[in-house]
Design a protein around this motif. Structure first.
Motif, PDB file in Angstrom:
ATOM      1  N   VAL A   6       0.892  -1.158   0.000  1.00 47.47           N
ATOM      2  CA  VAL A   6       0.000   0.000   0.000  1.00 47.47           C
ATOM      3  C   VAL A   6       0.931   1.208   0.000  1.00 47.47           C
ATOM      4  O   VAL A   6       1.803   1.319   0.866  1.00 47.47           O
ATOM      5  N   ILE A   7       0.776   2.062  -1.011  1.00 48.09           N
ATOM      6  CA  ILE A   7       1.729   3.171  -1.164  1.00 48.09           C
ATOM      7  C   ILE A   7       0.990   4.499  -1.268  1.00 48.09           C
ATOM      8  O   ILE A   7      -0.023   4.610  -1.964  1.00 48.09           O
ATOM      9  N   GLU A  10       4.182  11.513  -1.351  1.00 48.39           N
ATOM     10  CA  GLU A  10       4.232  12.952  -1.100  1.00 48.39           C
ATOM     11  C   GLU A  10       5.275  13.511  -2.046  1.00 48.39           C
ATOM     12  O   GLU A  10       6.387  13.003  -2.107  1.00 48.39           O
ATOM     13  N   VAL A 155       0.067  15.622  -1.875  1.00 52.10           N
ATOM     14  CA  VAL A 155      -0.042  14.393  -1.078  1.00 52.10           C
ATOM     15  C   VAL A 155      -1.134  13.497  -1.648  1.00 52.10           C
ATOM     16  O   VAL A 155      -2.275  13.929  -1.818  1.00 52.10           O
ATOM     17  N   PRO A 158      -3.495   6.787   0.184  1.00 53.98           N
ATOM     18  CA  PRO A 158      -2.771   5.511   0.012  1.00 53.98           C
ATOM     19  C   PRO A 158      -3.506   4.560  -0.933  1.00 53.98           C
ATOM     20  O   PRO A 158      -3.924   3.485  -0.551  1.00 53.98           O
ATOM     21  N   ASN A 197       5.430   6.592   1.184  1.00 51.39           N
ATOM     22  CA  ASN A 197       4.895   5.975   2.411  1.00 51.39           C
ATOM     23  C   ASN A 197       4.473   4.570   2.045  1.00 51.39           C
ATOM     24  O   ASN A 197       3.688   4.384   1.115  1.00 51.39           O
ATOM     25  N   ILE A 198       4.998   3.604   2.767  1.00 46.39           N
ATOM     26  CA  ILE A 198       4.789   2.216   2.363  1.00 46.39           C
ATOM     27  C   ILE A 198       4.382   1.324   3.525  1.00 46.39           C
ATOM     28  O   ILE A 198       4.971   1.403   4.611  1.00 46.39           O
ATOM     29  N   PHE A 208      -5.166  -1.214   6.849  1.00 49.24           N
ATOM     30  CA  PHE A 208      -4.008  -0.359   6.615  1.00 49.24           C
ATOM     31  C   PHE A 208      -3.037  -0.587   7.758  1.00 49.24           C
ATOM     32  O   PHE A 208      -3.310  -0.219   8.889  1.00 49.24           O
TER      33      PHE A 208
HETATM   34  P1  ADP Z   1       1.064  12.292   8.215  1.00 49.83           P
HETATM   35  O1  ADP Z   1       0.057  13.377   8.314  1.00 49.83           O
HETATM   36  O2  ADP Z   1       1.540  11.812   9.512  1.00 49.83           O
HETATM   37  O3  ADP Z   1       2.168  12.608   7.250  1.00 49.83           O
HETATM   38  P2  ADP Z   1      -0.934  10.915   6.681  1.00 49.83           P
HETATM   39  O4  ADP Z   1      -1.920   9.929   7.170  1.00 49.83           O
HETATM   40  O5  ADP Z   1      -1.431  12.264   6.419  1.00 49.83           O
HETATM   41  O6  ADP Z   1       0.293  11.000   7.647  1.00 49.83           O
HETATM   42  O7  ADP Z   1      -0.332  10.326   5.363  1.00 49.83           O
HETATM   43  C1  ADP Z   1       0.854  10.726   4.813  1.00 49.83           C
HETATM   44  C2  ADP Z   1       1.067   9.883   3.581  1.00 49.83           C
HETATM   45  O8  ADP Z   1       1.091   8.503   3.941  1.00 49.83           O
HETATM   46  C3  ADP Z   1      -0.045  10.012   2.557  1.00 49.83           C
HETATM   47  O9  ADP Z   1       0.533  10.073   1.252  1.00 49.83           O
HETATM   48  C4  ADP Z   1      -0.841   8.746   2.717  1.00 49.83           C
HETATM   49  O10 ADP Z   1      -1.403   8.346   1.493  1.00 49.83           O
HETATM   50  C5  ADP Z   1       0.187   7.751   3.170  1.00 49.83           C
HETATM   51  N1  ADP Z   1      -0.334   6.671   4.023  1.00 49.83           N
HETATM   52  C6  ADP Z   1      -1.198   6.773   5.053  1.00 49.83           C
HETATM   53  N2  ADP Z   1      -1.435   5.558   5.608  1.00 49.83           N
HETATM   54  C7  ADP Z   1      -0.707   4.655   4.913  1.00 49.83           C
HETATM   55  C8  ADP Z   1      -0.502   3.228   5.002  1.00 49.83           C
HETATM   56  N3  ADP Z   1      -1.094   2.479   5.935  1.00 49.83           N
HETATM   57  N4  ADP Z   1       0.328   2.662   4.094  1.00 49.83           N
HETATM   58  C9  ADP Z   1       0.943   3.386   3.163  1.00 49.83           C
HETATM   59  N5  ADP Z   1       0.798   4.714   3.042  1.00 49.83           N
HETATM   60  C10 ADP Z   1      -0.002   5.355   3.895  1.00 49.83           C
END
Ligand code: ADP
Ligand code: MG
Ligand code: ZN
Length: 481
Positions: A6-7, A10, A155, A158, A197-198, A208
């Motif tokens: 799951v990706i 940003e 941004v 995911p 983000n992975i 998730f």
């Molecule tokens: P933060 O605000 O702490 O940076 P966010 O939830 O806003 O975290 O998400 C930041 C990035 O991480 C976004 O691009 C989102 O799509 C991605 N993301 C969120 N949850 C997951 C997950 N479980 N696996 C992979 N990517 C995720």
């Protein structure tokens, strides 16, 4: 068990404005004569200095938001993101938090198996770039020339499930930024950076799981390699019964491994609060519509049009629309030429690109006028010259310029279309080589290419290949015993 990634991506891109985000220093820090020469009290965070919003940057940010199918927040606000680092002179970064300039968009991408997938764009917000640190042996240097340059953060949700889709998303965002003229896409210069983000989960599950964030990926290659590495690292942890720790990772390009930088910070660690020195941005409908009217035809739309108007295949069209300047060049040649658009695509994707690649040039460096290339291609289409002579002329045009017809005359490249003249040459070759004729007629068919090679040699490649081939087949047939 089978796992899937799951990706969420940003993307940080600097905006091509004249001045910095909150002061009048030049945003073109690359042209600064020396470190710390392109600075003022605002971008070095001196006490009492007051920021002023760069109007152009808000226009460009809105343009990107609209291109990514976002809605624009008519009321949006700046926030302070507090953290300490030597490249951040104020001790906080001015960013947008609760109300970004744009949100809730989407981008259609390919998942690597020709399936289309909508990746939702969560938000597009304005912030400022940091200074640059140079780490020496036992000390570090800081250069504030880049501090305060307008930076856009895009941004995604995911929604991405393959590394191929992540690459396609990143490639498409870069192409859009370049089409809009808001960012050069020059990744070696660091003006565009990716963060991935992975997390991974069992295929079929919709949970998730804990994710990690890989910072500052400075090339598509790094994005792909780092993501693949991190996916495998996490799968291995789960397979061994462990748990993934939420953390921020770096990518070591030389060793090709992700490295732990720090445990993941949460939003509350930054103590975000509304920026007291800047009023909210109030955007009118009229302003938003005037920005929308500046949107150029974007890569997706251009690709669809190239397919329907020019009869190109999707991959041919996608190649031409990968760069706006390349697409424009192609269309200009088509407009000046009598040859089919397919033929023009073949020349540009073939000989033209080969020359650029071999000489390390980009389409922006090309001085060859589209009408000149059109003239050359038409001479091949109407058989004034042969295809190989066409390549010779193209190389000459690239190197020294000139007029195709003139070059053909000077280099004596006119195609031989006179059937009698070609017949004479074919007859002589057949008479001079009785042994090869017998071998061919006894079944050694590969010799046909050798006969054609003799024609090419005798005529310096100028004989119309179709006529020569026909006469050669006939001549060999006649000599069958
Ligand atoms: P933060 O605000 O702490 O940076 P966010 O939830 O806003 O975290 O998400 C930041 C990035 O991480 C976004 O691009 C989102 O799509 C991605 N993301 C969120 N949850 C997951 C997950 N479980 N696996 C992979 N990517 C995720
Ligand atoms: Mg983040
Ligand atoms: Zn400044």
């Amino acid at each position: 068990m089978k796992y899937e990634p799951v990706i969420g991506l940003e993307i940080h891109g600097e905006l091509l404005t004249n001045s910095k985000m909150f002061c009048s220093c030049s945003a073109d820090y690359g042209s600064a004569p020396e470190p710390n020469s392109n600075i003022c009290p605002v971008c070095t965070g001196l006490p009492g200095a007051m920021p002023v919003v760069n109007k152009k940057a808000t226009e460009l940010a809105a343009l990107v938001g609209l291109a990514l199918n976002c809605s624009i927040n008519k009321h949006n606000t700046f926030a302070r993101k507090n953290y300490y680092y030597p490249d951040l002179p104020k001790g906080y970064q001015i960013s947008q938090y609760e109300l970004p300039i744009a949100e809730k968009g989407f981008l259609e991408v390919n998942d690597g198996s020709e399936n289309q997938l909508n990746v939702r764009v969560r938000r597009v917000h304005i912030e400022e770039d940091t200074a640059k640190l140079a780490h020496e042996k036992n000390y570090a240097l800081v250069d504030f020339n880049r501090a305060g340059v307008p930076l856009l953060e895009i941004v995604s949700e995911p929604d991405i499930r393959t590394v191929e889709a992540a690459l396609d998303y990143a490639t498409k965002v870069r192409a859009i930024l370049r089409y809009l003229g808001v960012n050069s896409g020059d990744m070696e210069k660091g003006v565009l950076r990716f963060e991935a983000n992975i997390s991974v989960r069992p295929v079929g599950s919709d949970e998730f799981r804990t994710r990690t964030e890989i910072k500052n990926l400075n090339s598509f290659r790094a994005l792909v390699r780092a993501s693949q590495y991190e996916i495998e690292r996490q799968i291995k942890i789960y397979e061994e019964g462990g748990t993934v720790v939420q953390e921020t990772l770096g990518w070591d390009d030389a060793r090709e491994v992700t490295t732990s930088q720090r445990s993941k910070e949460e939003a509350h660690d930054y103590r975000y609060f509304p920026e007291p020195d800047l009023p909210p941005l109030q955007l009118s409908d009229a302003w938003i519509e005037s920005i929308r009217s500046q949107l150029p035809e974007l890569p997706e739309a251009k690709t669809a049009r190239f397919i329907s108007d020019f009869g190109l295949t999707p991959s041919e069209a996608r190649f031409l629309t990968s760069e706006r300047t390349l697409a424009d060049y192609f269309e200009n040649v088509v407009a000046k030429s009598k040859s089919p658009a397919k033929t023009i695509h073949s020349w540009i994707a073939g000989e033209f690109m080969r020359y650029l690649n071999d000489s390390g040039l980009s389409i922006d460096d090309v001085t060859l006028a589209p009408e000149t290339l059109a003239k050359l291609i038409d001479m091949v289409t109407d058989k004034t010259i042969g295809a190989s002579a066409g390549k010779t002329v193209l190389t000459e045009l690239f190197k020294n310029g000139g007029d195709p017809a003139q070059i053909v005359k000077e280099k004596n490249l006119l195609q031989m279309t006179d059937v009698n003249a070609i017949q004479e040459i074919v007859t002589k070759i057949l008479n001079d080589n009785p042994k090869e004729v017998d071998e061919y007629n006894a079944g050694k068919e590969t010799l046909f290419q050798w006969f054609m090679g003799q024609v090419a040699r005798t005529t310096k490649g100028k004989a119309d290949p179709n006529v020569a081939k026909e006469l050669m087949v006939k001549g060999l047939e006649e000599r069958k015993k």
